[in-house]
Design a protein around this motif. Structure first.
Motif, PDB file in Angstrom:
ATOM      1  N   VAL A  34      43.275  39.969  53.805  1.00 34.64           N
ATOM      2  CA  VAL A  34      43.345  38.808  52.900  1.00 34.64           C
ATOM      3  C   VAL A  34      43.927  37.602  53.637  1.00 34.64           C
ATOM      4  CG1 VAL A  34      44.489  37.934  50.827  1.00 34.64           C
ATOM      5  CG2 VAL A  34      43.391  40.172  50.795  1.00 34.64           C
ATOM      6  N   ARG A  35      44.957  37.826  54.436  1.00 35.36           N
ATOM      7  CA  ARG A  35      45.550  36.727  55.211  1.00 35.36           C
ATOM      8  C   ARG A  35      44.525  36.138  56.176  1.00 35.36           C
ATOM      9  NH1 ARG A  35      49.143  36.894  60.144  1.00 35.36           N
ATOM     10  NH2 ARG A  35      50.001  34.800  60.249  1.00 35.36           N
ATOM     11  N   TYR A  36      43.769  37.002  56.834  1.00 36.68           N
ATOM     12  CA  TYR A  36      42.716  36.568  57.758  1.00 36.68           C
ATOM     13  C   TYR A  36      41.711  35.672  57.034  1.00 36.68           C
ATOM     14  CZ  TYR A  36      38.872  37.119  61.157  1.00 36.68           C
ATOM     15  OH  TYR A  36      37.865  36.907  62.055  1.00 36.68           O
ATOM     16  N   LEU A  37      41.220  36.157  55.887  1.00 39.81           N
ATOM     17  CA  LEU A  37      40.225  35.382  55.140  1.00 39.81           C
ATOM     18  C   LEU A  37      40.809  34.071  54.612  1.00 39.81           C
ATOM     19  CD1 LEU A  37      38.448  38.281  53.252  1.00 39.81           C
ATOM     20  CD2 LEU A  37      37.513  36.911  55.131  1.00 39.81           C
ATOM     21  N   ASP A  38      42.062  34.090  54.186  1.00 42.69           N
ATOM     22  CA  ASP A  38      42.703  32.865  53.703  1.00 42.69           C
ATOM     23  C   ASP A  38      42.849  31.823  54.815  1.00 42.69           C
ATOM     24  OD1 ASP A  38      42.868  33.820  51.144  1.00 42.69           O
ATOM     25  OD2 ASP A  38      44.988  34.416  51.298  1.00 42.69           O
ATOM     26  N   LEU A  39      43.235  32.281  56.003  1.00 40.27           N
ATOM     27  CA  LEU A  39      43.365  31.349  57.124  1.00 40.27           C
ATOM     28  C   LEU A  39      42.019  30.724  57.484  1.00 40.27           C
ATOM     29  CD1 LEU A  39      45.839  33.222  59.479  1.00 40.27           C
ATOM     30  CD2 LEU A  39      46.262  31.102  58.238  1.00 40.27           C
ATOM     31  N   VAL A  40      40.983  31.531  57.494  1.00 41.23           N
ATOM     32  CA  VAL A  40      39.651  31.009  57.809  1.00 41.23           C
ATOM     33  C   VAL A  40      39.199  30.034  56.735  1.00 41.23           C
ATOM     34  CG1 VAL A  40      37.222  31.631  58.074  1.00 41.23           C
ATOM     35  CG2 VAL A  40      38.985  33.002  59.190  1.00 41.23           C
ATOM     36  N   ARG A  44      38.485  26.061  57.344  1.00 36.89           N
ATOM     37  CA  ARG A  44      37.160  25.470  57.091  1.00 36.89           C
ATOM     38  C   ARG A  44      37.229  24.362  56.047  1.00 36.89           C
ATOM     39  NH1 ARG A  44      32.427  29.908  57.611  1.00 36.89           N
ATOM     40  NH2 ARG A  44      32.881  30.416  59.784  1.00 36.89           N
ATOM     41  N   ALA A  45      38.190  24.474  55.149  1.00 37.59           N
ATOM     42  CA  ALA A  45      38.317  23.445  54.115  1.00 37.59           C
ATOM     43  C   ALA A  45      38.837  22.141  54.707  1.00 37.59           C
ATOM     44  CB  ALA A  45      39.244  23.932  53.007  1.00 37.59           C
ATOM     45  N   GLY A  46      39.512  22.232  55.858  1.00 38.50           N
ATOM     46  CA  GLY A  46      40.027  21.020  56.506  1.00 38.50           C
ATOM     47  C   GLY A  46      41.383  20.631  55.964  1.00 38.50           C
ATOM     48  N   GLY A  47      41.756  19.400  56.223  1.00 42.79           N
ATOM     49  CA  GLY A  47      43.029  18.903  55.723  1.00 42.79           C
ATOM     50  C   GLY A  47      44.149  19.080  56.729  1.00 42.79           C
ATOM     51  N   ALA A  48      45.360  18.802  56.279  1.00 41.74           N
ATOM     52  CA  ALA A  48      46.526  18.836  57.160  1.00 41.74           C
ATOM     53  C   ALA A  48      46.840  20.250  57.634  1.00 41.74           C
ATOM     54  CB  ALA A  48      47.739  18.260  56.429  1.00 41.74           C
ATOM     55  N   ALA A  50      44.734  22.691  58.211  1.00 41.47           N
ATOM     56  CA  ALA A  50      43.779  23.064  59.252  1.00 41.47           C
ATOM     57  C   ALA A  50      44.129  22.376  60.566  1.00 41.47           C
ATOM     58  CB  ALA A  50      42.364  22.703  58.825  1.00 41.47           C
ATOM     59  N   ALA A  51      44.605  21.160  60.498  1.00 41.44           N
ATOM     60  CA  ALA A  51      44.988  20.451  61.722  1.00 41.44           C
ATOM     61  C   ALA A  51      46.190  21.115  62.380  1.00 41.44           C
ATOM     62  CB  ALA A  51      45.305  18.998  61.398  1.00 41.44           C
ATOM     63  N   SER A  52      47.067  21.707  61.590  1.00 40.82           N
ATOM     64  CA  SER A  52      48.235  22.374  62.164  1.00 40.82           C
ATOM     65  C   SER A  52      47.830  23.609  62.961  1.00 40.82           C
ATOM     66  CB  SER A  52      49.237  22.751  61.084  1.00 40.82           C
ATOM     67  OG  SER A  52      48.714  23.780  60.271  1.00 40.82           O
ATOM     68  N   TYR A  53      46.710  24.229  62.608  1.00 41.14           N
ATOM     69  CA  TYR A  53      46.226  25.386  63.367  1.00 41.14           C
ATOM     70  C   TYR A  53      45.804  24.971  64.771  1.00 41.14           C
ATOM     71  CZ  TYR A  53      45.859  27.643  58.796  1.00 41.14           C
ATOM     72  OH  TYR A  53      46.114  28.146  57.566  1.00 41.14           O
ATOM     73  N   PRO A  63      41.570  30.252  63.589  1.00 38.05           N
ATOM     74  CA  PRO A  63      40.776  30.395  62.377  1.00 38.05           C
ATOM     75  C   PRO A  63      39.533  29.505  62.359  1.00 38.05           C
ATOM     76  CG  PRO A  63      42.968  29.562  61.867  1.00 38.05           C
ATOM     77  CD  PRO A  63      42.929  29.835  63.310  1.00 38.05           C
ATOM     78  N   HIS A  64      39.579  28.407  63.098  1.00 34.44           N
ATOM     79  CA  HIS A  64      38.423  27.506  63.127  1.00 34.44           C
ATOM     80  C   HIS A  64      37.304  28.044  64.010  1.00 34.44           C
ATOM     81  CE1 HIS A  64      41.367  26.478  66.189  1.00 34.44           C
ATOM     82  NE2 HIS A  64      40.345  26.184  66.968  1.00 34.44           N
TER      83      HIS A  64
END
Length: 139
Positions: A34-40, A44-48, A50-53, A63-64
């Protein structure tokens, strides 16, 4: 571990969840998948978030970088983990029911009120003149 150094290292996360599954630690495996899928999903949704990844020290396998085929595989594996968890729970319930049935059978057929002392007295007080330990009278 690699996940302590780079918490979004997807390959290590996926390997750990598969190991949990093989070890029958279904709760941990489910949480990792679940954590894996949430990170992905959040990458993919973007935003702040996703930029931190992308600002992590490790620039590969984040995850990207996960492909759609990998996501489908992980979703199937998550369903397998949940099915295995249900199967294990049902087997545990069946084993408990079997144990309880055996205990009830023993209690009904072999236990008498009064316990061992009462059974010993009953054995010695039977109306027989023969000695039991060397008698072949069928009693």
């Amino acid at each position: 571990t690699a996940l302590h150094i780079h918490s979004h290292y997807m390959k290590a996360m996926l390997r750990r969840s598969r190991c949990y599954h093989r070890l029958n630690r279904f709760e941990e495996a489910d949480a990792e998948y679940v954590r894996y899928l949430d990170l992905v999903k959040s990458a993919r949704a973007g935003g702040a978030k996703a930029a931190s990844y992308q600002n992590t020290p490790c620039v590969f396998d984040g995850p990207h970088d996960v492909k759609d085929a990998d996501i489908e595989t992980v979703q199937r594996e998550l369903m397998d983990v949940r099915a295995a968890k249900m199967k294990a729970e049902n087997a545990k319930k069946a084993e408990e029911a079997k144990r309880q049935h055996a205990q009830n059978f023993y209690s009904e057929h072999f236990s008498r009120p009064g316990g061992a002392e009462q059974r010993r007295q009953d054995w010695y007080n039977q109306e027989s003149t023969s000695r039991r330990w060397d008698s072949f009278s069928g009693r």
